[in-house]
Design a protein around this motif. Structure first.
Motif, PDB file in Angstrom:
ATOM      1  N   LEU A  61     -35.273   0.061   2.669  1.00 41.89           N
ATOM      2  CA  LEU A  61     -35.171  -0.861   1.555  1.00 41.89           C
ATOM      3  C   LEU A  61     -34.582  -0.098   0.375  1.00 41.89           C
ATOM      4  O   LEU A  61     -34.678   1.129   0.312  1.00 41.89           O
ATOM      5  CB  LEU A  61     -36.548  -1.398   1.172  1.00 41.89           C
ATOM      6  N   ASP A  62     -33.969  -0.822  -0.567  1.00 41.57           N
ATOM      7  CA  ASP A  62     -33.517  -0.115  -1.758  1.00 41.57           C
ATOM      8  C   ASP A  62     -34.672  -0.047  -2.769  1.00 41.57           C
ATOM      9  O   ASP A  62     -35.802  -0.456  -2.464  1.00 41.57           O
ATOM     10  CB  ASP A  62     -32.272  -0.782  -2.356  1.00 41.57           C
ATOM     11  N   GLY A  63     -34.409   0.481  -3.973  1.00 44.44           N
ATOM     12  CA  GLY A  63     -35.463   0.648  -4.960  1.00 44.44           C
ATOM     13  C   GLY A  63     -36.060  -0.655  -5.439  1.00 44.44           C
ATOM     14  O   GLY A  63     -37.161  -0.677  -5.999  1.00 44.44           O
ATOM     15  N   ASP A  64     -35.352  -1.775  -5.220  1.00 47.97           N
ATOM     16  CA  ASP A  64     -35.851  -3.094  -5.611  1.00 47.97           C
ATOM     17  C   ASP A  64     -36.396  -3.864  -4.421  1.00 47.97           C
ATOM     18  O   ASP A  64     -36.594  -5.084  -4.492  1.00 47.97           O
ATOM     19  CB  ASP A  64     -34.722  -3.897  -6.267  1.00 47.97           C
ATOM     20  N   ASP A  65     -36.618  -3.162  -3.307  1.00 42.62           N
ATOM     21  CA  ASP A  65     -37.154  -3.745  -2.074  1.00 42.62           C
ATOM     22  C   ASP A  65     -36.228  -4.784  -1.447  1.00 42.62           C
ATOM     23  O   ASP A  65     -36.675  -5.699  -0.745  1.00 42.62           O
ATOM     24  CB  ASP A  65     -38.548  -4.353  -2.295  1.00 42.62           C
ATOM     25  N   ASN A  66     -34.925  -4.645  -1.688  1.00 43.11           N
ATOM     26  CA  ASN A  66     -33.954  -5.438  -0.941  1.00 43.11           C
ATOM     27  C   ASN A  66     -33.760  -4.820   0.445  1.00 43.11           C
ATOM     28  O   ASN A  66     -33.895  -3.604   0.613  1.00 43.11           O
ATOM     29  CB  ASN A  66     -32.597  -5.452  -1.664  1.00 43.11           C
ATOM     30  N   VAL A  67     -33.448  -5.660   1.416  1.00 43.15           N
ATOM     31  CA  VAL A  67     -33.116  -5.160   2.759  1.00 43.15           C
ATOM     32  C   VAL A  67     -31.758  -4.480   2.655  1.00 43.15           C
ATOM     33  O   VAL A  67     -30.746  -5.126   2.405  1.00 43.15           O
ATOM     34  CB  VAL A  67     -33.094  -6.319   3.774  1.00 43.15           C
ATOM     35  N   TRP A  68     -31.732  -3.171   2.875  1.00 44.82           N
ATOM     36  CA  TRP A  68     -30.525  -2.394   2.581  1.00 44.82           C
ATOM     37  C   TRP A  68     -29.854  -1.827   3.825  1.00 44.82           C
ATOM     38  O   TRP A  68     -28.759  -2.223   4.202  1.00 44.82           O
ATOM     39  CB  TRP A  68     -30.874  -1.272   1.601  1.00 44.82           C
ATOM     40  N   LEU A  69     -30.506  -0.892   4.515  1.00 48.34           N
ATOM     41  CA  LEU A  69     -29.911  -0.250   5.689  1.00 48.34           C
ATOM     42  C   LEU A  69     -30.606  -0.733   6.961  1.00 48.34           C
ATOM     43  O   LEU A  69     -31.836  -0.802   7.020  1.00 48.34           O
ATOM     44  CB  LEU A  69     -30.034   1.272   5.587  1.00 48.34           C
ATOM     45  N   ALA A  70     -29.801  -1.056   7.963  1.00 48.39           N
ATOM     46  CA  ALA A  70     -30.336  -1.515   9.247  1.00 48.39           C
ATOM     47  C   ALA A  70     -29.831  -0.603  10.358  1.00 48.39           C
ATOM     48  O   ALA A  70     -28.655  -0.219  10.371  1.00 48.39           O
ATOM     49  CB  ALA A  70     -29.924  -2.953   9.519  1.00 48.39           C
ATOM     50  N   LEU A  71     -30.708  -0.248  11.272  1.00 49.17           N
ATOM     51  CA  LEU A  71     -30.383   0.633  12.390  1.00 49.17           C
ATOM     52  C   LEU A  71     -30.106  -0.191  13.636  1.00 49.17           C
ATOM     53  O   LEU A  71     -30.839  -1.130  13.950  1.00 49.17           O
ATOM     54  CB  LEU A  71     -31.545   1.588  12.655  1.00 49.17           C
ATOM     55  N   GLY A  72     -29.041   0.152  14.346  1.00 55.64           N
ATOM     56  CA  GLY A  72     -28.730  -0.505  15.607  1.00 55.64           C
ATOM     57  C   GLY A  72     -28.592   0.522  16.719  1.00 55.64           C
ATOM     58  O   GLY A  72     -27.988   1.577  16.522  1.00 55.64           O
ATOM     59  N   ILE A  73     -29.160   0.224  17.888  1.00 53.02           N
ATOM     60  CA  ILE A  73     -29.081   1.110  19.047  1.00 53.02           C
ATOM     61  C   ILE A  73     -28.610   0.291  20.242  1.00 53.02           C
ATOM     62  O   ILE A  73     -29.228  -0.715  20.591  1.00 53.02           O
ATOM     63  CB  ILE A  73     -30.440   1.767  19.364  1.00 53.02           C
ATOM     64  N   MET A  74     -27.496   0.699  20.834  1.00 53.98           N
ATOM     65  CA  MET A  74     -26.887  -0.073  21.922  1.00 53.98           C
ATOM     66  C   MET A  74     -26.748   0.768  23.184  1.00 53.98           C
ATOM     67  O   MET A  74     -26.408   1.943  23.129  1.00 53.98           O
ATOM     68  CB  MET A  74     -25.511  -0.595  21.488  1.00 53.98           C
ATOM     69  N   ASP A  75     -27.024   0.134  24.318  1.00 50.00           N
ATOM     70  CA  ASP A  75     -26.844   0.753  25.636  1.00 50.00           C
ATOM     71  C   ASP A  75     -26.287  -0.286  26.591  1.00 50.00           C
ATOM     72  O   ASP A  75     -26.396  -1.499  26.353  1.00 50.00           O
ATOM     73  CB  ASP A  75     -28.179   1.263  26.193  1.00 50.00           C
ATOM     74  N   LEU A  76     -25.699   0.172  27.678  1.00 50.81           N
ATOM     75  CA  LEU A  76     -25.343  -0.751  28.745  1.00 50.81           C
ATOM     76  C   LEU A  76     -26.625  -1.327  29.320  1.00 50.81           C
ATOM     77  O   LEU A  76     -27.600  -0.605  29.537  1.00 50.81           O
ATOM     78  CB  LEU A  76     -24.549  -0.030  29.845  1.00 50.81           C
ATOM     79  N   SER A  77     -26.647  -2.631  29.551  1.00 46.48           N
ATOM     80  CA  SER A  77     -27.842  -3.266  30.095  1.00 46.48           C
ATOM     81  C   SER A  77     -27.977  -2.944  31.583  1.00 46.48           C
ATOM     82  O   SER A  77     -26.983  -2.903  32.305  1.00 46.48           O
ATOM     83  CB  SER A  77     -27.757  -4.776  29.904  1.00 46.48           C
ATOM     84  N   PRO A  78     -29.208  -2.728  32.051  1.00 46.71           N
ATOM     85  CA  PRO A  78     -29.392  -2.530  33.494  1.00 46.71           C
ATOM     86  C   PRO A  78     -29.086  -3.802  34.280  1.00 46.71           C
ATOM     87  O   PRO A  78     -28.844  -3.755  35.476  1.00 46.71           O
ATOM     88  CB  PRO A  78     -30.880  -2.146  33.611  1.00 46.71           C
TER      89      PRO A  78
END
Length: 252
Positions: free
Chosen positions: A143-160
């Motif tokens: 979150l940023d200093g004002d509690d806005n949604v700021w950075l999002a993490l994404g993790i991708m793999d080939l699906s089984p």
């Protein structure tokens, strides 16, 4: 960015760029780069303030043949162009719903959203230009200093599960408790009746109209009438598409 205060309004979020601590992003990138040699996942960080990827691991190129320079540009044009067209609208909608869900949480409670993961399973172009199925997880990173949604993490793999025929699937998981949630799904303009849902479930199991009629003690003509109404209500071309669509939006 310039030195003066700049604000970007998006989903009712207002970012003050002078107050964004990008040293936090640098630390995350440093950690991800340090472990890159021991993982095969494609990892990204999306900057909600600048509306572009702040980090894309080189694994995207190895895994899917991405042009990282194009993928890193603002917007989603390059990435969207590689998605299976049947999945694109669903993914855009569910991503927006996930963000809207986070923004409905009171700002002082948003840190708890770090426990939630949006997991999506969909089709995109691989290195050879043919479609492959991938599984991608998204979660709140900062979150940023004002509690806005700021950075999002994404993790991708080939699906089984390399089923290239089925539509995308998605679910919301609380990683802390293990609870699985039915994520808000699109609602058809006209919902299916209980009888139509019952018939669609049987058709989805591979039964033909005669078998469905025998199972439900109704005529074949009645089954075929229901089939046509189902196709019209779900705005699809055939019953196979109806089954896939209904499963995706949670009707069956």
């Amino acid at each position: 960015m310039t030195g003066k205060q700049e604000e970007f309004n998006w989903y009712n979020q207002s970012f003050d760029f002078e107050k964004l601590d990008y040293s936090l992003l640098d630390k995350h990138v440093e950690i991800l780069e340090s472990i890159k040699s021991v993982h095969s996942s494609a990892i990204s960080i999306f900057d909600m303030a600048r509306l572009q990827h702040a980090y894309l691991s080189s694994t995207f190129e190895d895994l899917l043949g991405w042009n990282l320079e194009e993928a890193g540009k603002p917007g989603h044009e390059y990435i969207d162009s590689r998605l299976h067209p049947e999945d694109l609208a669903h993914l855009n909608r569910v991503s927006s719903q996930f963000l809207e869900l986070m923004l409905k949480v009171k700002k002082e409670d948003r840190l708890n959203m770090k426990h939630y993961k949006m997991i999506m399973d969909y089709r995109t172009k691989g290195k050879d230009g043919n479609y492959v199925r991938v599984i991608e997880q998204h979660k709140l990173l900062e979150l940023d200093g004002d509690d806005n949604v700021w950075l999002a993490l994404g993790i991708m793999d080939l699906s089984p599960d390399q089923d290239i025929q089925s539509l995308c699937r998605y679910r919301l998981v609380n990683a802390k408790t293990g609870d699985l949630y039915h994520f808000p799904k699109e609602t058809p303009n006209t919902s299916l009746s209980l009888r139509e849902q019952e018939i669609l479930q049987l058709l989805g199991k591979g039964l033909i109209s005669k078998q469905v009629a025998d199972r439900l003690f109704i005529s074949v003509n009645t089954v075929n009438t229901h089939r046509q109404r189902i196709i019209e209500k779900l705005n699809v071309s055939n019953i196979t598409e109806a089954v896939r669509h209904a499963a995706t939006i949670g009707i069956i």
